[in-house]
Each structure stands twice: as structure tokens, then as C-alpha cells.
Design an enzyme around this catalytic site. Structure first.
Site, PDB file in Angstrom:
ATOM      1  N   CYS A  92      -3.978  10.745   1.104  1.00  0.00           N
ATOM      2  CA  CYS A  92      -3.283   9.480   0.808  1.00  0.00           C
ATOM      3  C   CYS A  92      -1.883   9.761   0.287  1.00  0.00           C
ATOM      4  O   CYS A  92      -0.893   9.504   0.953  1.00  0.00           O
ATOM      5  CB  CYS A  92      -4.084   8.702  -0.229  1.00  0.00           C
ATOM      6  SG  CYS A  92      -5.815   8.599   0.197  1.00  0.00           S
ATOM      7  N   LYS A 141       0.835  -1.216   0.000  1.00  0.00           N
ATOM      8  CA  LYS A 141       0.000   0.000   0.000  1.00  0.00           C
ATOM      9  C   LYS A 141       0.866   1.262   0.000  1.00  0.00           C
ATOM     10  O   LYS A 141       0.638   2.208  -0.760  1.00  0.00           O
ATOM     11  CB  LYS A 141      -0.911  -0.017   1.234  1.00  0.00           C
ATOM     12  CG  LYS A 141      -1.655   1.271   1.472  1.00  0.00           C
ATOM     13  CD  LYS A 141      -2.671   1.515   0.374  1.00  0.00           C
ATOM     14  CE  LYS A 141      -3.180   2.930   0.411  1.00  0.00           C
ATOM     15  NZ  LYS A 141      -4.266   3.142  -0.535  1.00  0.00           N
TER      16      LYS A 141
END
Ligand code: SAJ
Length: 434
Positions: free
Chosen positions: A286, A232
Site C-alpha cells: 500500500c 485513498k
């Protein structure tokens, strides 16, 4: 310990009469990821209890509404609550699966803060039954899934925990499966993207992937939890590094006096070159955040990742300086700032460079600034008291001699250089070139 799972109260009236195995899931955190995931799961026949600390969020969802703007989400939540497949609560029920989708912010020192994940784990622990599976989806530093296991073990010494690297599982399964959906396309990507499912043990991974295989059309790729956590962080760092290259090019182009949009368009005609688009900086919760988690984990080695973050942060400063130079050239002119969101066609202003730049300019220029942002009804707090006005596009263009495109929302894309003739224009997104 609380009473055992009561489907009728936790999951709505139908749930208790549907004894299919593994049909109950508690999604902890009803934000940008948790709410769409809860609604999609409900649409695939799961009985979902969405848990959130906010009373407002719980009431809104139980009334069939949404508190965030995302394509198709309102319809999905309304259908899910009407069918009683989705209920919201402030308390975590016992369930077959638990999905943790809470924020993982970073502090002023850029170090990750996993306290919300830890709190979620503590809230799950009292009710969890043998056979249940906990999946962490929140973007997390490597080792967070193992930290969840430690917390559950502290609260529930009666349960045998899975141990990272063991062949077999424990009494419960614990896994990590990163969310990787793009804001604006969340509902579509939740179903269609491939998923990486990392178990603390292979058995944990299998158990977690059974959940994703029930609603994901893409592939479910099995690995261990540490690899999945790293994947991720690497995905978002990859994008940040590539955007940093585009942003650095734009600053080089400013310095040497060439048009960066022409350079990128033409360079991208090479079969192995694919440069991304410069902008006013990188925003969102993010890409502007996650690379720091990699840096925190390996500060000596993560040199390109750190530099990319610095370049992208600096691009906002560079952009603001260029706008100020334009404003200095017309000291009495009104200024129209188009867009505040962190990217086009969303209502999300988190870490938005456009918002930061607008706030700084409004603080100095106040009433001279007209802000155009179709995705809000009110000016955000940082702009509200400055004297700046939230304006419609036509009004702003009628009044302003300086026009700055900060976000290329679709609502602005019909503008042509002719519409802006006679004005001083700075297009941070290359919108007018496309
Ligand atoms: N941006 C540019 N130039 C570009 C592309 C993006 O300046 O060429 C800027 C955008 O304007 C925005 C920021 O970058 O400010 C991030 O936007 P984005 O569309 O690249 O990404 P996010 O933050 O909306 O979503 C990302 C996605 N990650 C990747 O593409 C690797 C998404 O799949 C993740 O699920 C999401 O982060 C997340 O939640 O981690």
C-alpha cells in the site's frame, strides 16, 4: 448472458428461502481485503459469494479455512461458511451488490496497472441486473470508477449507465469506497473505521452507502467517486511522507553522529510534534505503492510525494550498507537476521525491505546467515537456495556474533541489551531502546 441469479447454488441452501431485499453480495477477489470483508459481511447477515480466480483459494474458503494470517479471520470465515452465509466460487453470480477488491499493482515504470479491476468489471457485466450496485474498493488511480462504467456499458448496451456529475443515477449504481484497514487489525477496523463513499452520482453514493451502513459503526461520508479515489491515495501518501521524514532524520543522525531514537523521543515531547519511527525502509503493498499513483496522475506537482518514495526506498540501501560495514568488521562471524515481514506481527512479505535486504545479504554470505522469522515455516524463494538457514531465535543467538533486528516482532521484544552483550548489534527499528 448467463442464467439469472440462483441463490440456492450461488449462496448456499438457505439463501433462496430468504427473500429480504438487497441481501446478496458478490465480493470479487478474496485477498487481504476481500476475504475479511466477505466474512464480516456474512457475519452481519449478508449472503456472500466470494469470487476468486484461484482454485486453491476457493477450495480453502469453502472448507472453512483461510489462506492468509490475520487476527480473528479464521474464526470468522469458519463461522460464515458453516452458516452457509459465505460461499466461494470462481464465477461471478448475479447479486444485489458487487464489491471489487482485486490488486492494482504498478509496472516497472511505476504506472498503475488497473487490468485486474477491468477484468473484474468484465466478469460482472454479463449477469448484472437493473438496480444492482458495483463498488470498487481496490486502491486505484483517479478515474478508475468511470472506467468500470465504460466497460459495463460496452458489454451491456441495454443498461443506462450513471454519468459522473449527473444529478440522477442510471439503471445500476457505481461507486468507489476505498479500503483503509490496517493489516493486523483488519477485522476490527472494517467495522469501526469511518468510510468515504464516492458515487458517480449522488444516487450511486446513497445506494453504496446503504451497504456500508449495514455493518460499519463509524461514519459513512458521502462524496463523488473522483474525490474518494484521491482520498485513498492521499491517506497513504501522507503516511509515506511522514515516514520518509523519520527515515531521513535517521540518515542525518548517522551522518552527524547522534542517536535518532533519543532525538525523536525528545522532539515528540513538543505539543505539536509527532515524528514517526524510522525503519529499514517502507514495505507492504500500500504505502510503498500508492503514492506512485498520485505521482503518475500529476508528475509535475507531486514533488514531495515522489521524493518521499525515493527517500524511503533509499533507506533500504542505506540500511544494507550499514549492515555490510558491520559484517566487514567481523569477517568470519555468523549473522542473525531477525524478521523478514514488512512490519511486525504479520506474515505478509510483500515489498518488504527486510526481505530485500536479507535476500541481498544471503546471496553474498550464504551459510553465514541465520534467518529468524516466526511467521514462516520455510525460507522465501529468494533466500532458499543461498545456503542460509531458517532458525529459531535461541539457536540463532547462540551461534551468531552479529545480530540485526529488521522487524520488531513481539516474539523478539523480550530481548534486552544484556541478552546481546558481546555481540555486534544493529537494531533498525529501535526495538532495544523502547
Ligand atoms: N513504518 C515505518 N515507520 C512508522 C510506521 C510504519 O517504517 O512509523 C513502515 C512499516 O514498517 C511498513 C510500512 O511503513 O513497512 C507500512 O506500514 P503501515 O503500518 O504504516 O501501513 P500498512 O501498509 O500496513 O497499511 C496502510 C494504512 N494506511 C495508513 O495508515 C494511512 C492502512 O490504513 C491502509 O488501509 C493500508 O495502508 C492500505 O491497504 O492501503
Amino acid at each position: 448472458m448467463n442464467a439469472p441469479f440462483d441463490a440456492a447454488t450461488a449462496f448456499g441452501p438457505d439463501a433462496a428461502t430468504q427473500p429480504a431485499p438487497d441481501h446478496q453480495i458478490a465480493v470479487i477477489g478474496l485477498g487481504y481485503i476481500g476475504l475479511p470483508t466477505a466474512a464480516v459481511l456474512a457475519s452481519f447477515g449478508w449472503d456472500v459469494c466470494g469470487v476468486d480466480v484461484s482454485k486453491d483459494v476457493v477450495e480453502t474458503v469453502n472448507a472453512g479455512g483461510v489462506h492468509i494470517e490475520e487476527r480473528d479471520l479464521d474464526r470468522l470465515v469458519s463461522e460464515a461458511t458453516q452458516s452457509a452465509r459465505l460461499v466461494a466460487s470462481r464465477h461471478v453470480p448475479a447479486a444485489h451488490y458487487y464489491m471489487i477488491a482485486v490488486p492494482t499493482p504498478f509496472g516497472a515504470d511505476k504506472k498503475p496497472d488497473i487490468s485486474y479491476v477491468e477484468t473484474a468489471a468484465r466478469s460482472i457485466a454479463p449477469n448484472i441486473l437493473p438496480g444492482a450496485c458495483i463498488i470498487v474498493e481496490s486502491t486505484s488511480p483517479v478515474g478508475t470508477t468511470e472506467r468500470v462504467a465504460e466497460i459495463i456499458a460496452e458489454v451491456r448496451p441495454d443498461l443506462r449507465m450513471p454519468k459522473f456529475g449527473d444529478e440522477h443515477g442510471g439503471d445500476i449504481a457505481i461507486a468507489y469506497c476505498p479500503e483503509r484497514v490496517l493489516p493486523g487489525k483488519i477485522v476490527h477496523e472494517l467495522v469501526n473505521n469511518d468510510r468515504v463513499v464516492g458515487g458517480m452520482t449522488p444516487a450511486c453514493a446513497q445506494r453504496a452507502s446503504a451497504l456500508y451502513m449495514s455493518f460499519v459503526k463509524g461514519d459513512c461520508l458521502i462524496t463523488n467517486s473522483r474525490v474518494a479515489e484521491t482520498v485513498k491515495l492521499v491517506e497513504n501518501s501522507f503516511r509515506d511522507v511522514n515516514i520518509a521524514f523519520a527515515n531521513e532524520l535517521s540518515m542525518i543522525a548517522d551522518e552527524i553522529g547522534v542517536d535518532v531514537w533519543d532525538v525523536i523521543r525528545l522532539a515528540n515531547r513538543h505539543p505539536r510534534v509527532n515524528i514517526l519511527q524510522p525503519g529499514p525502509g517502507v514495505g507492504g503493498h500500500c504505502i510503498a505503492v500508492d503514492p506512485w499513483f498520485l505521482v503518475a496522475g500529476a508528475p509535475k506537482s507531486a514533488r514531495i510525494v515522489r521524493t518521499a518514495r525515493e527517500v524511503n526506498d533509499h533507506k533500504a540501501v542505506h540500511t544494507e550498507n550499514r549492515i555490510r560495514a558491520l559484517i566487514d568488521a567481523a569477517p568470519d562471524a555468523k549473522v542473525a537476521l531477525l524478521g523478514l515481514a514488512f512490519k511486525p506481527d504479520i506474515d505478509d512479505f510483500r515489498e518488504s525491505p527486510a526481505l530485500e535486504i536479507a535476500a541481498n545479504l544471503c546471496a553474498d554470505l550464504g551459510e553465514r546467515v541465520l534467518v529468524v522469522e516466526p511467521f514462516t515455516d520455510d525460507l522465501p524463494n529468494t533466500l532458499a537456495e543461498t545456503g542460509a538457514t531458517l532458525s529459531g531465535l535461541d539457536d540463532a543467538l547462540a551461534q551468531a556474533e552479529i545480530v540485526v533486528v529488521l522487524v520488531d516482532h513481539t516474539a523478539f521484544k523480550h530481548l534486552t541489551p544484556t541478552d546481546l552483550a558481546g555481540k555486534l548489534v544493529f537494531d533498525t527499528r529501535g526495538m532495544l531502546k523502547k
